[in-house]
Design a protein around this motif. Sequence first.
Motif, PDB file in Angstrom:
ATOM      1  N   UNK A  69       1.071  -2.155  12.390  1.00 30.73           N
ATOM      2  CA  UNK A  69       1.676  -1.808  11.103  1.00 30.73           C
ATOM      3  C   UNK A  69       2.126  -0.346  11.123  1.00 30.73           C
ATOM      4  N   UNK A  70       3.187  -0.050  10.358  1.00 32.97           N
ATOM      5  CA  UNK A  70       3.701   1.325  10.269  1.00 32.97           C
ATOM      6  C   UNK A  70       3.982   1.643   8.802  1.00 32.97           C
ATOM      7  N   UNK A  71       3.426   2.770   8.346  1.00 38.54           N
ATOM      8  CA  UNK A  71       3.589   3.172   6.947  1.00 38.54           C
ATOM      9  C   UNK A  71       3.998   4.643   6.887  1.00 38.54           C
ATOM     10  N   UNK A  76      -7.550   1.085   1.032  1.00 37.57           N
ATOM     11  CA  UNK A  76      -8.500   0.145   1.644  1.00 37.57           C
ATOM     12  C   UNK A  76      -7.772  -1.094   2.144  1.00 37.57           C
ATOM     13  N   UNK A  77      -8.105  -1.451   3.374  1.00 35.55           N
ATOM     14  CA  UNK A  77      -7.576  -2.660   4.029  1.00 35.55           C
ATOM     15  C   UNK A  77      -8.713  -3.676   4.184  1.00 35.55           C
ATOM     16  N   UNK A  90       0.826  -1.212   0.000  1.00 39.11           N
ATOM     17  CA  UNK A  90       0.000   0.000   0.000  1.00 39.11           C
ATOM     18  C   UNK A  90       0.861   1.263   0.000  1.00 39.11           C
ATOM     19  N   UNK A  91       0.414   2.257  -0.728  1.00 39.31           N
ATOM     20  CA  UNK A  91       1.099   3.550  -0.767  1.00 39.31           C
ATOM     21  C   UNK A  91       0.153   4.602  -0.207  1.00 39.31           C
ATOM     22  N   UNK A  92       0.582   5.268   0.835  1.00 41.94           N
ATOM     23  CA  UNK A  92      -0.251   6.270   1.500  1.00 41.94           C
ATOM     24  C   UNK A  92       0.202   7.663   1.083  1.00 41.94           C
ATOM     25  N   UNK A  96     -11.280   1.706   5.194  1.00 37.99           N
ATOM     26  CA  UNK A  96     -10.619   2.650   4.302  1.00 37.99           C
ATOM     27  C   UNK A  96      -9.955   3.751   5.127  1.00 37.99           C
ATOM     28  N   UNK A  97      -8.658   4.001   4.852  1.00 41.53           N
ATOM     29  CA  UNK A  97      -7.893   5.049   5.540  1.00 41.53           C
ATOM     30  C   UNK A  97      -7.642   6.196   4.560  1.00 41.53           C
TER      31      UNK A  97
END
Length: 583
Positions: free
Chosen positions: A423-425, A336-337, A327-329, A389-390
Amino acid sequence: MLKSARNPTSRHSHRNRLLLSAVVGTIFLGFTSSGWAALSAQLDRNTVKDGDTLTLTLERSGAQSGDQPDLKPLRRDFNVLGTSTSSEIGIMNGTRSDRTSWSIQLQPRQVGTLDVPAIAVGGEVSVPLKLTVTKTSPQTAMQMSKHAFLEIETGASSKAIYVQQQIPYTVRLFYDESVRDGDLAAPTSESAIVEQLGEDKHFAAMRNGRQYNVVERRYAISPERSGSLRVLPASFSGNLAVEGSRDGQSGGDDLLSRLFQGSPFGNDPFFKNSFAASELFGARTQPVSFRGQEIELSVLPRPPGAKGNWLPAENITLHDSWESTPPEFRVGEPVTRVITITAKGLAASQIPPLSLAKPENARQYPEAAVNKNWTDGDKIYGSSEQKMTYIPTAQGTLNIQPVDLDWWNTITNVQSSAQLPAREFKIEAGVAGVQSNAPLTASILAVTQSSLASAASLEPHPLGSMSLGERLKDANAWLLGGAAILAMIVMVIIARLRGRRGKNQSSEAVALAVPEPRRSIALRALRQACEINNAQSAKDALLAMARAKWPDNPPRSLGALATRLDSGVIEVEALDQYLYGGG
């Protein structure tokens, strides 16, 4: 004078008695014409053998209304094999009379004195009846068991059973070629949910030196409350071919001998046996029915140390994935997860929606869960797919908290937990560095202004040195650019209007999805249940209100309901603990 003085009083008293009798008679006739007397019930026999069938006849006087009997009360102690309806219209002395009758074929599920309950048809109720069921003689049972019998297998006898836990139940019907047809009825229980798993299996097997055809059917039984659980067994009813006629003579063989005497088929045993099985040539059938063994189990309540939602299962796993991997934020862009919960030995309706901690620098929007069940023929599996969804609101680091789901391991009888790690992004800048909380129109206008500024900074062409074709090309470019910008602005305005209209329509849809009458009925039922301290009825009323509020994805348990409430959570969890926690 004394006699003349008493006469008026005596006549007055006599008139009062006559009036009272008339009133009572009128009331009695009113109840007779509109209540129980208009619907009669009768059994064709009051005493039957174990496994026999009988007929319950309901008869109703009056014009046809289209109402049908409510046969649910019968299913407690009987298998309902079929129903037929007939109507009669008669005219006598110019007066029309209508009558409707229902013939209901029943098979008792147990031996003893059984209550045939009152049956409702519309607003009328029949009178309850009594039926005596005696045991079949050992000789008859042994003779029938040579042709067909049942085997019942349950995996619940050697280990603890908890409330709402799945109990495997397997039925195998063994039968030979003498069985012509029949029906295999499912086990039943007043305090449990019975669900068939998969399709029937067909194979052959040997028993006592004889080969039989076998039909295997599997069920899952989930007790709804702790304490004693009584399961009425599966049963079979059908027809068995019997050789010869009723007087013991082989009428079929004699008829064949007379018909084919002197022909090449007269002494052919295969030819004779094939036709002897047909009722046309003298063979007959007799009804046969039997049942498996009744089981009674002790169901344990929820253990006091159980955490979170009550989820008794053999195994529960959590798995998450992303619509784009990895995923790319970026600021303002949704990601969406998908979290999938899979349970072995538990229905999907019992899996609650997850409650995830909200990250500091992102908004999150959960979607309704997608539930489904399947079976491998032995166990039921339930899965719940839940999307989140984030939308990041600022650059930096997105910390997503771990997910823990507590459940009770029915194999080891210990508390267990399914987990997803933290998790860390990294959150990158969005398009043109725009923050997600900026209005959409402002973002578009910012891009538009930037484009216009870039166009204005270009070196202008001297009009005098341009040909007509170059001027038209340049004008077309500006016209196309302006039209594109104007189209973007119009699209933004339309999207805004549609968004507002969609919000209004969605709020109207929610209002329509919760019909006030249905919700009011459930609310009245809840109040009545609370007034009489009926916890089970209160639970049913609460879940009925939940079905009215969330018709597309209703919670199936009090624990699942509590996760959706803003207030009253403690009270609902207390009710759940009272019902399933042993007091």
